[in-house]
Design a protein around this motif. Structure first.
Motif, PDB file in Angstrom:
ATOM      1  N   PRO A 167       0.799  -1.221   0.000  1.00  0.00           N
ATOM      2  CA  PRO A 167       0.000   0.000   0.000  1.00  0.00           C
ATOM      3  C   PRO A 167       0.836   1.278   0.000  1.00  0.00           C
ATOM      4  O   PRO A 167       0.289   2.350   0.192  1.00  0.00           O
ATOM      5  CB  PRO A 167      -0.814  -0.133   1.291  1.00  0.00           C
ATOM      6  CG  PRO A 167       0.014  -0.957   2.187  1.00  0.00           C
ATOM      7  CD  PRO A 167       0.924  -1.796   1.344  1.00  0.00           C
ATOM      8  N   ILE A 175      -7.260   6.255   8.360  1.00  0.00           N
ATOM      9  CA  ILE A 175      -8.151   5.180   8.818  1.00  0.00           C
ATOM     10  C   ILE A 175      -9.329   5.719   9.630  1.00  0.00           C
ATOM     11  O   ILE A 175     -10.338   5.064   9.785  1.00  0.00           O
ATOM     12  CB  ILE A 175      -7.410   4.049   9.579  1.00  0.00           C
ATOM     13  CG1 ILE A 175      -6.571   4.615  10.711  1.00  0.00           C
ATOM     14  CG2 ILE A 175      -6.557   3.220   8.632  1.00  0.00           C
ATOM     15  CD1 ILE A 175      -6.075   3.530  11.657  1.00  0.00           C
ATOM     16  N   TYR A 184     -13.446   4.555   4.851  1.00  0.00           N
ATOM     17  CA  TYR A 184     -13.900   3.402   4.067  1.00  0.00           C
ATOM     18  C   TYR A 184     -13.001   2.188   4.316  1.00  0.00           C
ATOM     19  O   TYR A 184     -13.469   1.085   4.564  1.00  0.00           O
ATOM     20  CB  TYR A 184     -13.944   3.770   2.574  1.00  0.00           C
ATOM     21  CG  TYR A 184     -13.900   2.560   1.677  1.00  0.00           C
ATOM     22  CD1 TYR A 184     -14.932   1.616   1.717  1.00  0.00           C
ATOM     23  CD2 TYR A 184     -12.817   2.326   0.838  1.00  0.00           C
ATOM     24  CE1 TYR A 184     -14.876   0.476   0.927  1.00  0.00           C
ATOM     25  CE2 TYR A 184     -12.764   1.201   0.045  1.00  0.00           C
ATOM     26  CZ  TYR A 184     -13.789   0.271   0.092  1.00  0.00           C
ATOM     27  OH  TYR A 184     -13.733  -0.860  -0.674  1.00  0.00           O
ATOM     28  N   HIS A 185     -11.671   2.420   4.264  1.00  0.00           N
ATOM     29  CA  HIS A 185     -10.736   1.295   4.377  1.00  0.00           C
ATOM     30  C   HIS A 185     -10.927   0.535   5.693  1.00  0.00           C
ATOM     31  O   HIS A 185     -11.001  -0.694   5.716  1.00  0.00           O
ATOM     32  CB  HIS A 185      -9.286   1.790   4.315  1.00  0.00           C
ATOM     33  CG  HIS A 185      -8.914   2.380   2.990  1.00  0.00           C
ATOM     34  ND1 HIS A 185      -9.109   1.731   1.800  1.00  0.00           N
ATOM     35  CD2 HIS A 185      -8.334   3.573   2.669  1.00  0.00           C
ATOM     36  CE1 HIS A 185      -8.677   2.490   0.803  1.00  0.00           C
ATOM     37  NE2 HIS A 185      -8.213   3.610   1.302  1.00  0.00           N
ATOM     38  N   THR A 189     -12.952  -3.207   5.922  1.00  0.00           N
ATOM     39  CA  THR A 189     -12.122  -4.354   6.317  1.00  0.00           C
ATOM     40  C   THR A 189     -12.688  -5.033   7.561  1.00  0.00           C
ATOM     41  O   THR A 189     -12.837  -6.262   7.617  1.00  0.00           O
ATOM     42  CB  THR A 189     -10.672  -3.892   6.608  1.00  0.00           C
ATOM     43  OG1 THR A 189     -10.185  -3.209   5.469  1.00  0.00           O
ATOM     44  CG2 THR A 189      -9.768  -5.059   6.930  1.00  0.00           C
ATOM     45  N   ALA A 209      -7.510  -0.477  -3.479  1.00  0.00           N
ATOM     46  CA  ALA A 209      -7.852  -0.382  -2.047  1.00  0.00           C
ATOM     47  C   ALA A 209      -7.529  -1.682  -1.317  1.00  0.00           C
ATOM     48  O   ALA A 209      -7.253  -1.682  -0.108  1.00  0.00           O
ATOM     49  CB  ALA A 209      -9.336  -0.054  -1.894  1.00  0.00           C
ATOM     50  N   THR A 210      -7.540  -2.784  -2.051  1.00  0.00           N
ATOM     51  CA  THR A 210      -7.310  -4.078  -1.407  1.00  0.00           C
ATOM     52  C   THR A 210      -5.890  -4.176  -0.837  1.00  0.00           C
ATOM     53  O   THR A 210      -5.647  -4.894   0.135  1.00  0.00           O
ATOM     54  CB  THR A 210      -7.628  -5.219  -2.405  1.00  0.00           C
ATOM     55  OG1 THR A 210      -8.949  -5.001  -2.888  1.00  0.00           O
ATOM     56  CG2 THR A 210      -7.578  -6.587  -1.756  1.00  0.00           C
ATOM     57  N   VAL A 212      -4.475  -1.909   0.865  1.00  0.00           N
ATOM     58  CA  VAL A 212      -4.612  -1.365   2.223  1.00  0.00           C
ATOM     59  C   VAL A 212      -5.384  -2.347   3.103  1.00  0.00           C
ATOM     60  O   VAL A 212      -5.009  -2.621   4.243  1.00  0.00           O
ATOM     61  CB  VAL A 212      -5.359  -0.006   2.189  1.00  0.00           C
ATOM     62  CG1 VAL A 212      -5.530   0.540   3.597  1.00  0.00           C
ATOM     63  CG2 VAL A 212      -4.639   0.993   1.294  1.00  0.00           C
ATOM     64  N   HIS A 213      -6.459  -2.921   2.552  1.00  0.00           N
ATOM     65  CA  HIS A 213      -7.305  -3.807   3.353  1.00  0.00           C
ATOM     66  C   HIS A 213      -6.525  -5.045   3.819  1.00  0.00           C
ATOM     67  O   HIS A 213      -6.703  -5.532   4.931  1.00  0.00           O
ATOM     68  CB  HIS A 213      -8.551  -4.219   2.558  1.00  0.00           C
ATOM     69  CG  HIS A 213      -9.378  -3.031   2.161  1.00  0.00           C
ATOM     70  ND1 HIS A 213     -10.587  -3.125   1.531  1.00  0.00           N
ATOM     71  CD2 HIS A 213      -9.160  -1.700   2.314  1.00  0.00           C
ATOM     72  CE1 HIS A 213     -11.067  -1.903   1.310  1.00  0.00           C
ATOM     73  NE2 HIS A 213     -10.206  -1.043   1.774  1.00  0.00           N
TER      74      HIS A 213
END
Ligand code: GLU
Length: 276
Positions: A167, A175, A184-185, A189, A209-210, A212-213
């Motif tokens: 990321p 966060i 959102y993140h 998650t 985004a995944t 970060v997730h």
């Protein structure tokens, strides 16, 4: 007897505008994947966008999904889960994996820092600095520290295969927003894990985004679902459909008497032709 369904998918719309055909495609995709495996398809309303989140849109979404012939189980909306977000962010702050950031958007734009697709990549200006208690502050993940502590992480993506999560392209992501108890993140998650989602299906625009997730899952010791980032439906000009561009609303089509089941069938056909 273990009654947990083997495969759990979800559709997680934000009630800040009408759904369009792209959402219908995404919902049908998740619905059919679950149903064909005897699994469960969940609806989660992601309503933590302050006054932009409106309950009347959530009601409209339910009517739209019903019109398309989908069956779902609705789980708690994000507005009912604020404590879990606060608690999780607090844990990261306590272990030094996150820090408070009082920078304004203007401060960040003025920084002489690297740029990514979404503008300036936040270079960690507030790291190690104590925000004053009365200063509005967001909470940011210390991505370098998290990456050093965690080592290499991967996720399995139906389209892209095995992907190494990195990321760093995002800088230290927010966060917890200044004006909201999560981002959102963080919320997505935590919720995917809390809802027992085993396959996250969403548009390819959320692929990045995944990264970060995946890091957040590891930090909170959550299971990693599989991912399908499906292609996006485009309008006649080849542009991605979007609420903000006023793409035709499903609700208007529904209210004009169009047959939702037929529309759903057309979208399924399109999906199988494109091999998504
Ligand atoms: N709430 C997000 C949206 O409406 C979707 C998030 C997701 O599927 O992870 O764009």
């Amino acid at each position: 007897m273990n009654t947990t369904p083997a495969l759990v998918t979800r559709f997680a719309p934000s009630p800040n505008g009408h759904l369009h055909m792209g959402h219908a495609f995404s919902a049908i995709y998740a619905h059919d994947l679950a149903k064909s495996a005897g699994g469960q398809f969940l609806l989660r309303i992601e309503d933590i966008d302050g006054p932009r989140s409106r309950p009347e849109y959530a009601d409209e979404f339910r009517r739209d999904l019903e019109w398309l012939g989908l069956e779902w189980e609705e789980v708690a909306p994000q507005s009912d889960r604020l404590e879990s977000y606060q608690d999780a962010a607090g844990r990261l702050l306590a272990t030094g994996l996150a820090y408070k950031c009082a920078c304004t958007r203007k401060d960040i734009e003025a920084l002489d820092a690297r740029k990514g697709d979404d503008g300036v990549i936040y270079p960690g200006t507030c790291k190690g600095r104590c925000a004053k208690s009365d200063e509005p502050a967001a909470t940011r993940l210390d991505v370098d520290k998290a990456m050093n502590d965690l080592g290499e992480l991967i996720w399995i993506d139906e389209e892209a295969g095995s992907v190494i999560a990195d990321p760093r392209e995002f800088g230290d992501v927010v966060i917890v927003r200044k004006d909201l108890p999560a981002s959102y993140h963080l919320a997505a998650t935590l919720d995917d894990a809390a809802d027992g989602v085993t396959v996250v299906t969403r548009g390819a625009d959320l692929f990045a985004a995944t990264h970060v997730h995946r890091i957040l899952q590891e930090l909170f010791e959550l299971p990693t679902p599989h991912y399908h980032h499906h292609d996006l439906l485009l309008d006649n000009d080849g542009q991605k459909l979007a609420k903000r561009r006023g793409s035709p609303a499903l609700a208007s089509r529904r209210e004009s008497g169009e047959d939702g089941l037929m529309l759903a069938e057309q979208l399924r056909l399109q999906q199988s032709l494109s091999g998504t």
